[in-house]
Motif scaffolding. Structure first.
Motif, mmCIF file in Angstrom:
data_model
loop_
_atom_site.group_PDB
_atom_site.id
_atom_site.type_symbol
_atom_site.label_atom_id
_atom_site.label_comp_id
_atom_site.label_asym_id
_atom_site.label_seq_id
_atom_site.Cartn_x
_atom_site.Cartn_y
_atom_site.Cartn_z
ATOM 1 N N PRO A 176 1.544 3.064 8.756
ATOM 2 C CA PRO A 176 2.146 2.428 7.574
ATOM 3 C C PRO A 176 2.955 1.176 7.915
ATOM 4 O O PRO A 176 3.811 1.199 8.802
ATOM 5 C CB PRO A 176 3.046 3.541 7.017
ATOM 6 N N ARG A 202 0.850 -1.189 0.000
ATOM 7 C CA ARG A 202 0.000 0.000 0.000
ATOM 8 C C ARG A 202 0.882 1.234 0.000
ATOM 9 O O ARG A 202 1.756 1.383 0.852
ATOM 10 C CB ARG A 202 -0.903 0.015 1.229
ATOM 11 N N GLU A 218 -4.813 0.031 9.409
ATOM 12 C CA GLU A 218 -5.346 1.039 8.498
ATOM 13 C C GLU A 218 -4.608 2.369 8.593
ATOM 14 O O GLU A 218 -4.527 3.112 7.613
ATOM 15 C CB GLU A 218 -6.838 1.256 8.785
ATOM 16 N N TYR A 234 -1.654 5.234 3.606
ATOM 17 C CA TYR A 234 -2.551 4.768 4.662
ATOM 18 C C TYR A 234 -3.445 5.925 5.090
ATOM 19 O O TYR A 234 -3.180 7.084 4.776
ATOM 20 C CB TYR A 234 -1.737 4.237 5.847
#
Length: 660
Positions: free
Chosen positions: A387, A20, A384, A23
């Motif tokens: 990071p 990802r 969530e 965040y």
């Protein structure tokens, strides 16, 4: 996976399909942040905060998690004392507040010095022998990932070279992903119609992991939003399907194709695979190399009780569950008390009218009160907002399993007490026995039956959150320990001559695990049949390669299993590094194949057998599926996992005959 995420991951060279780039921003108050910190395991939180803020000073020497050896249950926060926990929480709160105030929503990859700093702290200064191995599972250290060190385009751009992978369970998926990274032309053959192997096939009631979920994942697919601490079967199957899609390997999987045989063509220098597609006619295809990933827990095992074919009711093996089976109000027998039975019984006990459990030997169980619980809210929030927190939690769980409880299974040659192999092993036995006494204080009749009579560590221990004991105590449940003398049309006659009338029999009797590669027919050089060569005693160097079978590689082969330390995924991925290096040599040196020398395997197996003999599962009094019909341990890796890592880093060409 979105295009932007793929681009970011490629730019940073992060080998993680769940990478990802950003965040969610933190908006919580100081009070809320303190609550999150107070309810979170500190070691993974601290390293995640250090990596996200770039402030490694919070990883203070006096706050290292000491991690005392785990006999039965690990200590919270890696054994940090109260003062260290308080100091760490304050540092964690300040760092988390900084991330909020500075609106930090992403994290950069780590250089070697930063990675080493984290390793040195979180492992409590573990020997540097472990460092490269551990960095393999640190997503933010891309240069030490398991990605192949070559591509076909670099070493042999004009050579036609094809690879077959047999099976699309977790081993086959990992093989496909690494072959794809190396730019090799490969095809995966799957006899079923879904990826996932064990997790596609096993749909019995209550099926779930018995390994902490974060640690049960690929290093290249570090999912961070697991809903439970030990996820249920459908969730793991969903993960395998997702990995196949994200990894771009689905288009290379040929479903509904059962490989029947593989035959080495000496003149051509390729393998001829015979296969049947969707039950139709037999086809043949040729490949330069073959990777078998058919798994060990694939072929169900049934007891040879007289009359087993005469039962008139419903009978099913746990691995071949039929969704339409109706158990409500039925008289049901579960044969076996291993891992699958331990999950099935609590799931069905309140549904049936009568439940008869036929036990050969009772399992040792590790206290795990949160076995059925959802992931804590603090973990869900941190995944969530902080990071890479999920990846650091995975790393922490992975590290705790590297050494695990192997010290509890090591035999002391000077220990003479029956029922154990060392003072530590005896201590664990006593601790677990006392826990059983507490659970069954109100049922002394059951206590005698559920107290195992074999050495702790001789077999895989199960997770105990109390549901097994509760199920056995229910009025509709009977635990039968006298064996089975006969099966009839009406049910099962036990060893005492009592007939148990039944509607349904569930076989939770395990698999033919020691019969590697069955029922595949594999014929190597000079017509050598691999099953005749093994004679029921499967062996392979590094669990991967066998003399006389050039360019045939076994993924998750003999003696690569683990019991009290290590990880299925680590053994698969480390072995694939070795296999890919072998293919690199074949391509780079422009040879047909590599064929292991017999003396190399002989020396390797001799050392393995000596090491396994010094473990609880190798004790002559222990009878387990880890051993084959000769009593040899053919399943388990007896050394520290770092030794398998070292063996699989590169192929030693002197150990092979090169076929040109």
């Amino acid at each position: 996976m979105s295009e932007s995420l793929i681009e970011t991951a490629a730019t940073k060279q992060v080998d993680d399909l769940y990478w990802r780039a950003n965040y969610s921003a933190i908006t919580e108050s100081d009070e809320q942040l303190r609550k999150i910190v107070a309810s979170t395991d500190l070691p993974p939180l601290m390293v995640a905060l250090a990596a996200a803020t770039g402030d490694y000073s919070i990883l203070r020497d006096e706050l290292r998690p000491p991690q005392p050896p785990v006999d039965t249950v690990g200590q919270p926060h890696g054994g940090m004392d109260a003062a260290a926990q308080e100091a760490a929480r304050e540092l964690a709160f300040q760092a988390l507040r900084r991330i909020r105030d500075e609106k930090i929503t992403s994290v950069e990859t780590l250089d070697d010095e930063q990675a080493t700093t984290i390793l040195d702290w979180i492992t409590n200064q573990a020997t540097t022998d472990y460092h490269q191995m551990l960095k393999h599972d640190m997503a933010l250290v891309p240069e030490v990932s398991g990605a192949p060190a070559f591509t076909k385009e670099q070493v042999a751009p004009t050579r036609d070279f094809t690879v077959a992978v047999i099976g699309s369970g977790v081993a086959g998926m990992a093989a496909a992903y690494r072959l794809k990274q190396a730019g090799l032309d490969y095809t995966v053959f799957e006899k079923g119609h879904e990826v996932g192997g064990t997790w596609w096939k096993n749909t019995y009631p209550g099926v779930r992991l018995d390994t902490p979920n974060y640690a049960y994942s690929f290093s290249f697919a570090q999912r961070d939003d697991w809903p439970q601490q030990f996820s249920e079967g459908p969730e793991i199957h969903k993960y395998t399907r997702d990995v196949a899609e994200r990894g771009g390997i689905t288009q290379n999987i040929q479903m509904g194709t059962e490989v029947l045989s593989a035959t080495w063509d000496e003149e051509d220098g390729r393998w001829v695979l015979s296969m049947i597609v969707d039950g139709g006619e037999v086809q043949e295809r040729r490949f330069n190399a073959v990777l078998t990933a058919v798994g060990q827990l694939d072929r169900p095992k049934f007891p040879d009780t007289p009359g087993h074919d005469t039962f008139a009711g419903v009978h099913v093996h746990s691995a071949e569950w039929k969704p339409g089976i109706d158990l409500k109000g039925k008289k049901v027998a579960v044969i076996g008390t291993g891992a699958s039975a331990y999950q099935i019984v609590p799931a069905i006990v309140d549904e049936v009218e009568e439940l008869k459990i036929f036990q050969r030997s009772s399992p040792w169980m590790l206290p795990t009160p949160f076995y059925y619980e959802d992931m804590p809210e603090s973990v869900t929030w941190l995944v969530e907002h902080l990071p890479q927190y999920g990846q650091w939690l995975r790393f922490w769980q992975h590290w705790l399993g590297v050494e695990g409880r192997q010290h509890t299974t090591a035999a002391d040659p000077n220990w003479t007490k029956d029922g154990s192999v060392s003072a530590v092993n005896e201590r664990v036995r006593q601790q677990l026995t006392e826990m059983l006494k507490e659970q069954y204080a109100d049922r002394p009749d059951l206590l005698a039956k559920v107290t195992p009579d074999y050495i702790v560590g001789g077999k895989r221990m199960l997770r105990d959150n109390g549901v097994w004991a509760k199920s056995l105590k229910k009025p509709q449940t009977t635990l039968v320990t006298s064996g089975m003398s006969e099966m009839t049309e009406a049910g099962i006659i036990d060893g005492d001559g009592t007939l148990h009338e039944l509607d349904v029999i569930i076989y939770a009797t395990g698999f033919q695990a020691s019969e590697f590669l069955e029922p595949l027919r594999i014929t190597g050089r000079e017509g050598k049949d691999i099953h005749e060569y093994w004679g029921g005693n499967a062996t392979a160097y590094a669990g991967a390669t066998v003399p006389g079978f050039p360019n045939l590689f076994i993924v998750s082969g003999p003696n690569t299993g683990h019991v009290v330390n290590g990880s299925l995924f680590s053994m698969i991925e480390y072995g694939l590094t070795y296999i890919l290096d072998a293919l690199n040599i074949v391509l780079d040196k422009d040879i047909k194949a590599l064929d292991l020398k017999q003396e190399v395997l002989d020396a390797f197996v001799a050392d393995l057998d000596a090491a396994n003999a010094q473990k609880a599962w190798g004790h002559p009094e222990v009878h387990t599926w880890y051993k084959n019909k000769f009593g040899r341990v053919s399943q388990i890796w007896p050394y520290p996992i770092v030794e398998y890592w070292n063996i699989t880093r590169a192929v030693d060409r002197s150990q092979y005959t090169e076929i040109r």
